[in-house]
Design a protein around this motif. Structure first.
Motif, PDB file in Angstrom:
ATOM      1  N   PHE A 232      -5.621   9.953  -0.918  1.00 57.63           N
ATOM      2  CA  PHE A 232      -4.493  10.441  -0.121  1.00 57.63           C
ATOM      3  C   PHE A 232      -3.388  10.988  -1.033  1.00 57.63           C
ATOM      4  O   PHE A 232      -2.732  11.978  -0.701  1.00 57.63           O
ATOM      5  CB  PHE A 232      -3.929   9.314   0.752  1.00 57.63           C
ATOM      6  N   GLY A 233      -3.187  10.340  -2.171  1.00 54.68           N
ATOM      7  CA  GLY A 233      -2.164  10.813  -3.109  1.00 54.68           C
ATOM      8  C   GLY A 233      -2.517  12.172  -3.701  1.00 54.68           C
ATOM      9  O   GLY A 233      -1.664  13.062  -3.787  1.00 54.68           O
TER      10      GLY A 233
ATOM     11  N   LYS B  73      -9.023   4.905  -1.594  1.00 51.94           N
ATOM     12  CA  LYS B  73      -8.438   5.636  -0.465  1.00 51.94           C
ATOM     13  C   LYS B  73      -7.007   6.064  -0.777  1.00 51.94           C
ATOM     14  O   LYS B  73      -6.592   7.194  -0.478  1.00 51.94           O
ATOM     15  CB  LYS B  73      -8.451   4.780   0.800  1.00 51.94           C
ATOM     16  N   LEU B  74      -6.238   5.175  -1.380  1.00 52.85           N
ATOM     17  CA  LEU B  74      -4.852   5.499  -1.711  1.00 52.85           C
ATOM     18  C   LEU B  74      -4.786   6.613  -2.749  1.00 52.85           C
ATOM     19  O   LEU B  74      -3.925   7.497  -2.676  1.00 52.85           O
ATOM     20  CB  LEU B  74      -4.138   4.241  -2.222  1.00 52.85           C
TER      21      LEU B  74
ATOM     22  N   PHE C 199      -2.177   9.553 -10.422  1.00 52.43           N
ATOM     23  CA  PHE C 199      -3.104   8.734  -9.635  1.00 52.43           C
ATOM     24  C   PHE C 199      -3.635   7.588 -10.480  1.00 52.43           C
ATOM     25  O   PHE C 199      -3.927   6.498  -9.968  1.00 52.43           O
ATOM     26  CB  PHE C 199      -4.247   9.580  -9.061  1.00 52.43           C
TER      27      PHE C 199
ATOM     28  N   TRP D  70       0.666   4.199  -2.806  1.00 58.19           N
ATOM     29  CA  TRP D  70       0.428   5.613  -2.467  1.00 58.19           C
ATOM     30  C   TRP D  70       1.556   6.476  -3.010  1.00 58.19           C
ATOM     31  O   TRP D  70       1.327   7.554  -3.580  1.00 58.19           O
ATOM     32  CB  TRP D  70       0.327   5.799  -0.952  1.00 58.19           C
TER      33      TRP D  70
ATOM     34  N   LYS E 282       0.819  -1.213   0.000  1.00 53.90           N
ATOM     35  CA  LYS E 282       0.000   0.000   0.000  1.00 53.90           C
ATOM     36  C   LYS E 282       0.853   1.264   0.000  1.00 53.90           C
ATOM     37  O   LYS E 282       0.525   2.242  -0.669  1.00 53.90           O
ATOM     38  CB  LYS E 282      -0.947  -0.007   1.205  1.00 53.90           C
ATOM     39  N   ARG E 283       1.956   1.245   0.756  1.00 51.97           N
ATOM     40  CA  ARG E 283       2.769   2.467   0.811  1.00 51.97           C
ATOM     41  C   ARG E 283       3.446   2.734  -0.533  1.00 51.97           C
ATOM     42  O   ARG E 283       3.628   3.890  -0.917  1.00 51.97           O
ATOM     43  CB  ARG E 283       3.791   2.390   1.944  1.00 51.97           C
TER      44      ARG E 283
ATOM     45  N   ILE F 192      -2.005   3.950 -10.647  1.00 50.67           N
ATOM     46  CA  ILE F 192      -2.323   2.881  -9.692  1.00 50.67           C
ATOM     47  C   ILE F 192      -3.060   1.718 -10.364  1.00 50.67           C
ATOM     48  O   ILE F 192      -2.669   0.561 -10.200  1.00 50.67           O
ATOM     49  CB  ILE F 192      -3.121   3.451  -8.498  1.00 50.67           C
TER      50      ILE F 192
ATOM     51  N   THR G 125      -8.095   0.752  -3.216  1.00 53.93           N
ATOM     52  CA  THR G 125      -7.470   1.624  -4.208  1.00 53.93           C
ATOM     53  C   THR G 125      -7.915   3.068  -4.074  1.00 53.93           C
ATOM     54  O   THR G 125      -7.097   3.998  -4.109  1.00 53.93           O
ATOM     55  CB  THR G 125      -7.787   1.122  -5.633  1.00 53.93           C
TER      56      THR G 125
ATOM     57  N   ALA H 192       1.201   7.222  -6.670  1.00 49.63           N
ATOM     58  CA  ALA H 192       0.218   8.272  -6.961  1.00 49.63           C
ATOM     59  C   ALA H 192       0.773   9.655  -6.646  1.00 49.63           C
ATOM     60  O   ALA H 192       0.684  10.578  -7.467  1.00 49.63           O
ATOM     61  CB  ALA H 192      -1.058   8.016  -6.170  1.00 49.63           C
ATOM     62  N   TYR H 193       1.357   9.799  -5.472  1.00 49.79           N
ATOM     63  CA  TYR H 193       1.867  11.106  -5.037  1.00 49.79           C
ATOM     64  C   TYR H 193       3.106  11.504  -5.841  1.00 49.79           C
ATOM     65  O   TYR H 193       3.175  12.607  -6.394  1.00 49.79           O
ATOM     66  CB  TYR H 193       2.193  11.055  -3.549  1.00 49.79           C
TER      67      TYR H 193
END
Length: 482
Positions: free
Chosen positions: A252-253, A248-249, A229, A23, A19-20, A232, A246, A26-27
């Motif tokens: 956050f991104g 949520k990630l 984003f 994320w 998950k990290r 992903i 997906t 995306a970021y």
């Protein structure tokens, strides 16, 4: 490798992405180099508030579009993202068109990230890079040292991407963490350095363009700013967590990206009354930081930009190679692109293909390359539109009926059309330049030629075969769609 009940073989990627890492994809892909290189351009075009509002509104619009991405990734957790979604919703021909726009958009962004790294060195160590003058393209002087540096960066990150998600994932997360800390630190320091004053943020909007145009100029490039984003879903097949997480990630991104963009605009804006008066013609943000925060601030900014470039390269090597892999697996392009490395379990042929294509970029000069990349917003908007319409189709009725997804899909489709109008309508304040229109026409023509060469092969495959290769649906479990 997986085999269908009818004996068709399907190459598959391993579930190795945390998950990290996702994320950070995306970021890091959304921020890239733009947050650190371009604030001066945005302030000049739109003013402080115009730029900040444009970026924030653009990010919120991306969140609306992201709802469809989250829902469809949970439904189709396979490599290819928009390729798989559009195939499921509208068939093989539409999926080819959407993917053609997207894959070249991704490859262009890989190329531009490498050139951005050279731009950083050109500012910090001009005597090192401005060696071996070759020629001038569209007003940009091309030097052999600049070409060599960009080429080395492209090769290094192709190698990292080909080695697997363990190495690239850890690097992506660490680079993103460092970028976030640097931006937060510089934002806090900006209140105490230079000639900080809220008055320096004037003009809030570009006086010649007016409030509306100032905001729209920035909103129109949101597909380019936040593209990342959508990287992903390209890797959904490799998640080692439920695909339902997906959305949520992605959220956050995008939120982290909005905060980073706005923070860098404010840092550039309110430290000095006239940013362009401090030798900022080439790079305003760099000049502001160097003058107000000294060598330490400039060093931190240089590292942040470097890591932004690295995360952009890493993320778009990932997305472009997975999209090409999915197209190869479906035999929409030569099947060699679906080959998986026996040890690293990566689509290494697709990765090295992206490298080979982008190796031409350092020789073009940044201005000419920017014309090509400017149209990447068009390609991304086409993919956004297709995905939003697929969400509307799938969730409007039947056992999976979900009117929330339908509403957001409709809104996403409308937003995507607005982006396309802003970019393509000649009277729009954000319309593409003439060279970008020419590049876009060449892009479409090349796609048409490629489509015609592959048409017989695509047309010769049955729906059962394609469902299995693209969506991982065997004949016994296929769903019937309208």
């Amino acid at each position: 490798m997986m085999r269908s009940s009818s004996g068709i073989e399907r190459q598959e990627l391993d579930n190795t992405m945390s998950k990290r890492f996702i994320w950070a994809v995306a970021y890091g892909s959304s921020i890239g180099w733009g947050a650190f290189i371009l604030p001066g351009d945005w302030l000049n075009a739109s003013g402080t508030l115009g730029a900040a509002l444009g970026i924030t509104i653009g990010g919120l619009l991306m969140l609306i579009i992201a709802v469809a991405y989250g829902a469809l990734t949970a439904k189709y957790p396979v490599s290819g993202g928009e390729f798989a979604f559009t195939y499921a919703g509208f068939g093989k021909y539409m999926s080819f068109i959407a993917s053609w726009f997207l894959v070249l958009g991704y490859i262009c962004i890989v190329a531009l990230n490498a050139s951005a790294f050279s731009l950083l060195f050109k500012f910090v160590l001009p005597d090192v890079l401005e060696v071996g003058y070759l020629y001038t393209i569209a007003g940009w002087d091309v030097y052999i040292m600049e070409v060599i540096l960009s080429t080395v960066i492209l090769i290094v990150f192709a190698y990292i991407s080909s080695k697997g998600s363990g190495l690239s994932g850890n690097l992506q997360f660490l680079f993103c963490l460092f970028m976030g800390l640097v931006v937060a630190g510089m934002f806090a320091a900006s209140f105490f350095v230079g000639d900080f004053s809220f008055e320096n943020a004037q003009p809030l909007f570009n006086e010649q363009n007016g409030v509306w145009t100032s905001i729209i100029l920035i909103v129109a490039i949101a597909p380019w700013m936040y593209v990342g984003f959508d990287n992903i879903p390209q890797a959904a097949e490799e998640f080692k967590f439920p695909a339902e997480k997906t959305f949520k990630l992605i959220v956050f991104g995008i939120i982290a990206s909005i905060l980073t963009y706005v923070a860098m605009i404010l840092i550039t804006s309110w430290i000095f009354a006239d940013q362009n008066a401090i030798d900022g013609a080439m790079w305003v943000t760099g000049s502001v930081v160097q003058t107000s925060m000294g060598g330490i601030g400039m060093a931190l900014l240089a590292f942040a930009i470097s890591f932004g470039v690295f995360t952009g390269l890493n993320g778009f090597y990932l997305s472009s190679s997975r999209l090409i892999f999915a197209l190869g697996r479906a035999k929409f392009i030569p099947a060699v692109f679906a080959k998986i490395h026996p040890e690293n379990k990566t689509p290494h042929v697709a990765v090295w293909f992206v490298l080979i294509v982008t190796l031409a970029a350092p020789w073009l000069g940044r201005t000419a390359l920017s014309w090509i990349v400017d149209m990447s917003s068009v390609g991304v908007s086409v993919a956004f539109l297709a995905t939003s319409l697929v969400a509307v189709k799938f969730f409007r009725k039947g056992p999976e009926k979900n009117m929330v997804y339908v509403v957001f899909g409709v809104l996403g489709a409308i937003i995507s059309v607005v982006f396309l109008v802003l970019l393509l309508f000649p009277g729009s304040p954000a319309a593409l330049s003439t060279p970008s229109y020419i590049a876009l026409a060449a892009w479409i023509l090349l796609g048409a030629v490629f489509f015609l060469t592959q048409f017989r092969k695509m047309n010769g495959m049955s729906k059962e075969e394609l469902d299995f290769l693209i969506l991982k649906k065997d004949a016994g479990e296929r769903e019937q769609h309208d």
